[in-house]
Design an enzyme around this catalytic site. Structure first.
Site, PDB file in Angstrom:
ATOM      1  N   GLU A 130      -7.170  -0.177   1.361  1.00 49.64           N
ATOM      2  CA  GLU A 130      -7.084  -1.377   0.338  1.00 49.64           C
ATOM      3  C   GLU A 130      -5.809  -2.271   0.857  1.00 49.64           C
ATOM      4  OE1 GLU A 130      -6.478   0.294  -3.696  1.00 49.64           O
ATOM      5  OE2 GLU A 130      -8.452   1.133  -3.603  1.00 49.64           O
ATOM      6  N   GLU A 182     -16.627   6.317  -2.141  1.00 52.49           N
ATOM      7  CA  GLU A 182     -16.234   6.587  -3.496  1.00 52.49           C
ATOM      8  C   GLU A 182     -17.192   5.888  -4.586  1.00 52.49           C
ATOM      9  OE1 GLU A 182     -11.959   5.033  -4.291  1.00 52.49           O
ATOM     10  OE2 GLU A 182     -11.357   5.633  -2.225  1.00 52.49           O
TER      11      GLU A 182
END
Ligand code: XIL
Length: 370
Positions: free
Chosen positions: A157, A263
């Site tokens: 991220e 995820e």
């Protein structure tokens, strides 16, 4: 005799229930030869031999990732203090079951303690000192767990929606190109058989996708290896669209990397912002927690259809999609019960709170049939 009959009846009911569970097709078998099916678990699954999730984990999944354990903070909370008991249990458990083991994550702006960026006087580290500390982290996990590791999310991220580099202590100290430096360390310290990933959410956002594609090209232009991009896939019922997900797969394939959906879960509750920015927080209300008694059947069906559509797309690109990992096993252990609002009753996965398969489970198995 009078008491025996009901006992026998009960027994055969229990046995047929057990048989039904046994006869359930295994997800990993349904997708064998296509891509790996992974699960994210807490460290208790590895630490407790009788953990109730173990039968599901061992039957349905051939890849494992720890939800928190290998992040910098949980693994190394203080200088010189390492959580090797749990890490050893995690890698040992997964390898004992022949699973493709993922390390999540070497470098992330969240769950990294403040001490990482400071010297003993509390002053901000120099660029060289931080790079050294990062390298030592990679050296340690490689030495201890390298032989049991199949992939690392090297950086998590680091790019925001508009494609720019996220503000973080890593960026403040190392500069705009800190992700390149992180991959340089990973390239130098990790053996070639461990896949190196960049991992992020909302990969379908054009700005982020373009920057991730550019990152792949920049790394390769510098002679650095990146094997795959991790698309977190924290999605909702309607968004992103299948067409948007497809565009992201095609863009990454064309950039020459494999894709791991790292995820996957489907948010079933009202939420103000899409994606998975860990800093987002909300307050619990009756309106934003509507399914405490379970999903209404028509919503359950929508979830099943959504999963069927998603897996049909993954199959269409099974030459580039290498792994699909769910962020949790059952609805009860999903992080979405506590993020972005604490204490909700969410229903994002394939197994319910009683560990039974939901219609979405059967839809995913069906999707794999030719
Ligand atoms: C989550 C964990 O599941 C939670 O237990 C923890 O409190 C916060 O982090 N994107 C990621 C994961 O890359 O590391 C996050 O995991 C979920 C969002």
């Amino acid at each position: 005799m009078k008491h025996l009959l009901p006992a026998i009846a009960l027994c055969s009911l229990v046995l047929s229930g057990l048989r039904a569970a046994d006869e359930l097709p295994a997800l990993k078998d349904a997708y064998a030869g296509k891509f790996l099916i992974g699960a994210a678990v807490g460290s208790n699954v590895a630490l407790q031999p009788n953990h109730p999730l173990r039968p599901l984990v061992e039957k349905h999944f051939n890849s494992l990732v720890s939800t928190n354990l290998m992040k910098w903070g949980p693994y190394n909370p203080q200088p010189g203090e390492y959580n090797d008991a749990e890490a050893g249990a995690y890698f040992g458990y997964g390898k004992a079951h022949g699973m493709y083991m993922v390390g999540h994550t070497l470098f992330w702006h969240s769950q990294t303690p403040e001490w990482v960026f400071k010297d003993t006087e509390g002053q901000q580290l120099s660029r060289e000192a931080l790079l050294k500390r990062m390298r030592e982290r990679v050296q340690r996990v490689t030495k201890l767990y390298g032989p049991s590791t199949d992939a690392w999310d090297v950086v998590n991220e680091a790019i925001v929606e508009d494609g720019s580099v996220r503000e973080s202590s890593f960026k403040r100290i190392l500069g705009e190109d800190w992700v390149i430096e992180a991959f340089r360390i990973a390239n130098e310290e990790l053996p070639a058989n461990i896949a190196l990933l960049y991992n992020d959410y909302n990969m379908e956002t054009p700005g982020r996708l373009a920057s991730v594609v550019k990152l792949v090209h920049d790394l390769r232009a510098k002679g650095l290896r990146i094997d795959a991009v991790g698309s977190q896939a924290h999605w909702r019922l309607e968004t992103p669209t299948i067409a948007q997900i497809e565009q992201s797969i095609v863009a990454l394939r064309d950039a020459g990397v494999k894709v791991h959906f790292t995820e996957l879960d489907i948010e079933m509750l009202p939420r103000s912002a899409p994606g998975a920015d860990i800093a987002t927080r909300g307050t619990l209300t009756a309106e934003n927690n509507p399914y405490t008694a379970g999903l209404p059947p028509e919503i359950q069906e929508k979830l099943a259809k959504r999963y069927a559509d998603i897996f049909a797309l993954f199959l269409k690109y099974d030459d580039v999609v290498e792994r699909v990992t769910f962020w949790g096993v059952t609805d009860g252990d999903s992080w979405l019960n506590n993020w972005p609002v604490r204490g909700r009753t969410n229903h994002p996965l394939l197994f319910d709170r009683e560990r039974n398969p939901k219609p979405a489970f059967h839809a995913v198995v069906e999707a794999a049939k030719p």
